[in-house]
Design a protein around this motif. Structure first.
Motif: not given
Length: 120
Positions: A13, A17, A35, A39, A44, A47, A49-50, A53-54
């Protein structure tokens, strides 16, 4: 670093990030990326949403987190959140204009970078 073809299974992870952060740092003042764009540039796709999160913890480090918005140009923070207003204020200070209270004018302020411009 080559971010174009990551081995998804071998990345931690933190490594993922770091890829996101490296791309966000390239968004110039007065522009915004999305976003999903971050990604995809990190190799990616899907991705987004990740990426959120990052970036949710990145306000404490030297990452211009405020330059990343939703695909529609909206600030994606929780309604009535202090961070939502902070993000808008930071973008306004950089000259970014809004077409609605929390929606960036993407026709004028969208970052049009391609992956090869970043790392190629």
């Amino acid at each position: 670093m080559d971010y174009s073809s990551p081995d998804y299974d071998s990345l931690s992870e933190d490594e993922i990030f770091q890829k996101f952060y490296a791309i966000v740092k390239r968004i110039p003042e007065g522009k915004v990326g999305t976003y999903g764009q971050v990604a995809e540039m990190a190799g990616r796709p899907g991705d987004a949403r990740n990426v959120g999160h990052a970036l949710s913890g990145s306000s404490k480090i030297d990452i211009p987190w405020h330059r990343v918005v939703s695909a529609s140009g909206e600030i994606a923070m929780v309604v009535r959140s202090e961070l939502r207003d902070r993000q808008k204020d930071l973008l306004l200070q950089e000259g970014v204009e809004f077409i609605d209270e929390y929606q960036v004018d993407m026709k004028r302020f969208d970052w049009q970078a391609k992956q090869q411009d970043l790392f190629g």
